[in-house]
Design a protein around this motif. Structure first.
Motif, PDB file in Angstrom:
ATOM      1  N   UNK A 105      -3.929  -9.775  -2.863  1.00 13.95           N
ATOM      2  CA  UNK A 105      -4.743 -10.445  -3.883  1.00 13.95           C
ATOM      3  C   UNK A 105      -5.929  -9.592  -4.319  1.00 13.95           C
ATOM      4  N   UNK A 106      -6.411  -8.733  -3.449  1.00 18.00           N
ATOM      5  CA  UNK A 106      -7.630  -7.987  -3.747  1.00 18.00           C
ATOM      6  C   UNK A 106      -7.454  -6.519  -4.073  1.00 18.00           C
ATOM      7  N   UNK A 107      -6.204  -6.034  -4.138  1.00 20.31           N
ATOM      8  CA  UNK A 107      -6.016  -4.612  -4.408  1.00 20.31           C
ATOM      9  C   UNK A 107      -5.210  -4.392  -5.677  1.00 20.31           C
ATOM     10  N   UNK A 108      -5.397  -3.222  -6.242  1.00 20.65           N
ATOM     11  CA  UNK A 108      -4.643  -2.800  -7.421  1.00 20.65           C
ATOM     12  C   UNK A 108      -4.447  -1.295  -7.316  1.00 20.65           C
ATOM     13  N   UNK A 109      -3.575  -0.760  -8.153  1.00 16.61           N
ATOM     14  CA  UNK A 109      -3.379   0.685  -8.195  1.00 16.61           C
ATOM     15  C   UNK A 109      -2.901   1.245  -6.875  1.00 16.61           C
ATOM     16  N   UNK A 110      -3.537   2.348  -6.444  1.00 12.55           N
ATOM     17  CA  UNK A 110      -3.165   3.033  -5.214  1.00 12.55           C
ATOM     18  C   UNK A 110      -3.321   2.171  -3.983  1.00 12.55           C
ATOM     19  N   UNK A 111      -4.312   1.284  -4.003  1.00 17.18           N
ATOM     20  CA  UNK A 111      -4.518   0.394  -2.862  1.00 17.18           C
ATOM     21  C   UNK A 111      -3.322  -0.502  -2.637  1.00 17.18           C
ATOM     22  N   UNK A 112      -2.677  -0.912  -3.707  1.00 19.60           N
ATOM     23  CA  UNK A 112      -1.496  -1.768  -3.595  1.00 19.60           C
ATOM     24  C   UNK A 112      -0.368  -1.038  -2.869  1.00 19.60           C
ATOM     25  N   UNK A 113      -0.208   0.243  -3.143  1.00 19.54           N
ATOM     26  CA  UNK A 113       0.833   1.029  -2.478  1.00 19.54           C
ATOM     27  C   UNK A 113       0.567   1.124  -0.979  1.00 19.54           C
ATOM     28  N   UNK A 114      -0.696   1.223  -0.613  1.00 24.90           N
ATOM     29  CA  UNK A 114      -1.055   1.260   0.806  1.00 24.90           C
ATOM     30  C   UNK A 114      -0.705  -0.071   1.465  1.00 24.90           C
ATOM     31  N   UNK A 115      -1.006  -1.176   0.800  1.00 26.34           N
ATOM     32  CA  UNK A 115      -0.690  -2.495   1.348  1.00 26.34           C
ATOM     33  C   UNK A 115       0.826  -2.653   1.481  1.00 26.34           C
ATOM     34  N   UNK A 116       1.575  -2.196   0.492  1.00 24.51           N
ATOM     35  CA  UNK A 116       3.036  -2.253   0.580  1.00 24.51           C
ATOM     36  C   UNK A 116       3.542  -1.435   1.763  1.00 24.51           C
ATOM     37  N   UNK A 117       2.931  -0.293   1.995  1.00 22.09           N
ATOM     38  CA  UNK A 117       3.321   0.561   3.129  1.00 22.09           C
ATOM     39  C   UNK A 117       3.014  -0.134   4.450  1.00 22.09           C
ATOM     40  N   UNK A 118       1.844  -0.760   4.544  1.00 20.61           N
ATOM     41  CA  UNK A 118       1.501  -1.514   5.755  1.00 20.61           C
ATOM     42  C   UNK A 118       2.520  -2.623   5.997  1.00 20.61           C
ATOM     43  N   UNK A 119       2.853  -3.352   4.935  1.00 24.83           N
ATOM     44  CA  UNK A 119       3.826  -4.431   5.075  1.00 24.83           C
ATOM     45  C   UNK A 119       5.165  -3.893   5.574  1.00 24.83           C
ATOM     46  N   UNK A 120       5.658  -2.827   4.971  1.00 22.80           N
ATOM     47  CA  UNK A 120       6.944  -2.250   5.393  1.00 22.80           C
ATOM     48  C   UNK A 120       6.908  -1.820   6.863  1.00 22.80           C
ATOM     49  N   UNK A 121       5.837  -1.128   7.240  1.00 25.01           N
ATOM     50  CA  UNK A 121       5.745  -0.608   8.605  1.00 25.01           C
ATOM     51  C   UNK A 121       5.687  -1.724   9.642  1.00 25.01           C
ATOM     52  N   UNK A 122       4.854  -2.739   9.381  1.00 26.47           N
ATOM     53  CA  UNK A 122       4.740  -3.835  10.340  1.00 26.47           C
ATOM     54  C   UNK A 122       5.998  -4.697  10.347  1.00 26.47           C
ATOM     55  N   UNK A 123       6.621  -4.877   9.194  1.00 26.00           N
ATOM     56  CA  UNK A 123       7.860  -5.650   9.134  1.00 26.00           C
ATOM     57  C   UNK A 123       8.961  -4.934   9.907  1.00 26.00           C
TER      58      UNK A 123
END
Length: 142
Positions: free
Chosen positions: A46-64
């Motif tokens: 909810x709070x990120x955009x741009x490059x930050x969103x890619x980092x959040x997606x990476x965190x989600x993939x790794x933890x999942x």
């Protein structure tokens, strides 16, 4: 050492420092498994955009992939509501104040259920929640 999860306040600080700092948090607790709360994930998306969103997606993939995403269950939601009601009565919180605390309450209740320590920079809110439901938590500053 028991498992831990980082609150949004920790990830947000790291994201402000850059992608590498945020991704490095995956190794924050080298002697214990680190978990990611689905609630924290929602807040980060909810709070990120741009490059930050890619980092959040990476965190989600790794933890999942590691099967370490903590999702609140029915009991967590129920306990969060009960804790928020008691907190509101004691501190005279209005609905807006309780809304702000809902996510923190869900993080605390779900982490408490599995014995996971919440690591946060948000001392005030987690201290108040801990008055009404025991869970492990600690304050840290990045």
């Amino acid at each position: 050492m028991q498992p831990a999860l980082l609150d949004s306040s920790i990830y947000i600080t790291a994201l402000r420092r850059g992608d590498d700092a945020a991704l490095a948090l995956r190794r924050f607790a080298t002697d214990a498994p680190l978990w990611l709360s689905a609630v924290v994930l929602e807040e980060l998306y909810a709070g990120t955009a741009g490059g930050g969103r890619q980092v959040v997606e990476r965190l989600e993939r790794d933890f999942d992939k590691a099967k370490r995403i903590l999702v609140p269950n029915l009991s967590d939601w129920t306990q969060a509501g009960q804790v928020l009601a008691r907190l509101a009565a004691k501190y005279h919180y209005e609905k807006i104040g309780l809304g702000r605390l809902t996510n923190d309450a869900l993080i605390a209740m779900s982490a408490g259920r599995l014995g996971i320590t919440v690591i946060t920079a948000n001392e005030r809110d987690f201290n108040r929640l801990a008055e009404f439901r025991a869970f492990q938590w600690q304050v840290t500053r990045l």
